[in-house]
Design an enzyme around this catalytic site. Structure first.
Site, short mmCIF file in Angstrom:
data_model
loop_
_atom_site.label_atom_id
_atom_site.label_comp_id
_atom_site.label_asym_id
_atom_site.label_seq_id
_atom_site.Cartn_x
_atom_site.Cartn_y
_atom_site.Cartn_z
N ASP A 144 0.84 -1.20 0.00
CA ASP A 144 0.00 0.00 0.00
C ASP A 144 0.88 1.25 0.00
O ASP A 144 1.93 1.27 -0.64
CB ASP A 144 -0.92 -0.05 1.23
N HIS A 177 -3.64 6.03 3.80
CA HIS A 177 -4.40 4.87 3.33
C HIS A 177 -3.86 3.56 3.88
O HIS A 177 -4.61 2.73 4.41
CB HIS A 177 -4.37 4.87 1.80
N LEU A 188 -4.41 -2.93 17.77
CA LEU A 188 -4.24 -3.61 19.05
C LEU A 188 -5.52 -3.60 19.89
O LEU A 188 -6.27 -2.62 19.90
CB LEU A 188 -3.12 -2.95 19.85
N ASN A 279 -13.63 0.61 -6.98
CA ASN A 279 -14.65 1.59 -6.61
C ASN A 279 -15.29 2.27 -7.82
O ASN A 279 -15.69 3.43 -7.75
CB ASN A 279 -14.02 2.68 -5.74
N SER A 359 -11.25 -0.59 -0.56
CA SER A 359 -9.98 -0.64 0.16
C SER A 359 -10.19 -0.89 1.64
O SER A 359 -9.32 -1.44 2.31
CB SER A 359 -9.22 0.68 0.01
#
Length: 415
Positions: A144, A177, A188, A279, A359
């Site tokens: 990414d 992103h 976490l 998208n 995404s």
């Protein structure tokens, strides 16, 4: 070929005890016998003009108070442990403006994002979401924009971070992103911020997209190549990116599609790839890597409350609750659907942000794949895909799904 991101953008603590000024008690009077009995912490605010340090000392001496903090700038006053009788006596003094019980405060509580809730990750015996930081023993590559390498809510494996972007100098995320994707996978379970589907999963940030969210096909292949080189350590890879293309072949005959060939090699080495459908409100067959058969392609569900049944009001965008997201790609190449609208997750500078896109749907499934891989270490990518599909539900409305195919909705409650 340029590759574009598949997304739409979207304590204080209190202590006790203080000081004092003109106590309001006659200097020659004996100490008031109010120090015996049960005590509790209080905050004393003094009247205007009082000298907090001297007043706190005098009142503590006369009333048997155990003074803690003394306040002299934001206000004149102090904190102290005292009996209720002493507190009542203080309230009667002209030098005292108010006496209030001290109360506890804590850091902002951890929230379970709607997508994590809808996938029933809170029921997963492997995820063990209970506010205690017990990390899922699994490694996930996020191919990414990189990641916030110091985000306190992520288990970033810094030694595994890699920069493949020709427009960047390090794997540090300057876009947001990749950090957002990472949080949905493995934020976490530490009582603060948000929690991911596979809490504490080790995130390998593999930067293939610039801080503008774009990159080259060659950069993406560099990232896949890096993951393949570490296939003995990495179980799952998420790719929330894509570009124009199609699947004109299969492993062994990829018709000169280098990215497809690279993914074939990495999946053969045992890495499960999860990718965003896209998208464009179009057939996912028109986008790669979404079109590849060897990956798990994920479309997006609009879900605003983490619960089935629909009817929840929209939040950050005007989709209808519990339906196919208006922007999501569709088609026979889609393997699963997962929440991808108004998803709250980790962001730059240790922060959090809410955005939408396939995404955001893909990392929910990557987290699910990570949970399964953590307890099935010999499972192949095909077996992990099959397990995810078998565990999925059809408890959502596909009335607005352009292809009418009701893909299985991610559910990891048994993982």
């Amino acid at each position: 070929m340029r590759r574009n991101l598949l997304f739409t953008a979207a304590a204080t603590s209190t202590a006790v005890v203080g000081s004092i000024l003109g106590s309001g008690l006659a200097a020659a009077a004996p100490a008031v016998p109010l120090a015996s009995g049960d005590t509790a912490p209080y905050i004393v605010v003094l009247a205007d003009g009082a000298d907090a340090r001297s007043v706190a000392a005098a009142q503590a001496d006369r009333l048997g108070l155990d003074v803690g903090h003394v306040y002299t700038s934001a206000l004149e006053g102090y904190s102290a442990t005292m009996t209720p009788a002493a507190a009542t006596a203080l309230r009667a003094l002209p030098t005292v403006q108010s006496v209030q019980k001290d109360t506890k405060v804590s850091a902002t509580a951890q929230t379970t994002p709607t997508g994590v809730n809808r996938a029933d990750a809170d029921l997963s015996p492997t995820a063990r979401i209970n506010g205690v930081d017990e990390r899922v023993d699994v490694d996930v590559a996020v191919i990414d924009t990189g990641a916030d390498l110091d985000h306190p809510d992520l288990n970033i494996y810094r030694a595994g971070a890699k920069n493949c972007s020709t427009l960047a100098l390090s794997p540090e995320d300057g876009h947001g992103h990749g950090t957002h994707v990472s949080g949905t996978i493995g934020a976490l379970d530490n009582g603060t911020g948000v929690v991911g589907v596979a809490p504490g999963a080790r995130i390998w940030p593999v930067k293939v997209l610039s801080d503008l969210g774009t990159g080259l096909n060659s950069d993406v292949i560099c990232g896949i190549d890096y993951v393949a080189a570490h296939a003995n350590e990495i179980e799952v890879a998420n790719m929330s990116l894509g570009g124009a293309g199609s699947d004109d072949g299969n492993c062994g005959r990829t018709d000169d599609d280098a990215m497809h060939e690279a993914i074939c090699a990495a999946t053969d080495a045992g890495v499960t790839f999860v990718v965003a459908a896209g998208n464009d409100s179009a057939d996912a067959a028109e986008s790669t890597p979404a079109a590849y058969d060897e990956v798990i392609t994920v479309s997006a569900l609009a879900d605003f409350n983490g619960l089935p049944g629909g009817g929840a009001p929209s939040t950050c965008r005007a989709d209808e609750d519990d339906t196919f997201a208006s922007f999501s790609n569709y088609g026979t190449d889609v393997d699963l659907i997962a929440p991808g609208v108004c998803i709250n997750s980790t962001w730059l500078n240790g922060g959090y942000n809410t955005i939408s896109g396939t995404s955001m749907a893909s990392p929910h499934v990557a987290g699910g794949a990570a949970l399964y891989a953590a307890t099935h270490p010999t499972a192949t990518p095909d077996q992990i895909k099959a397990a995810l599909q078998a565990a999925g539900t059809t408890d959502w409305s596909n009335a607005d799904d352009p292809d009418g195919i009701k893909e299985k909705l991610l559910n990891v409650s048994t993982f």
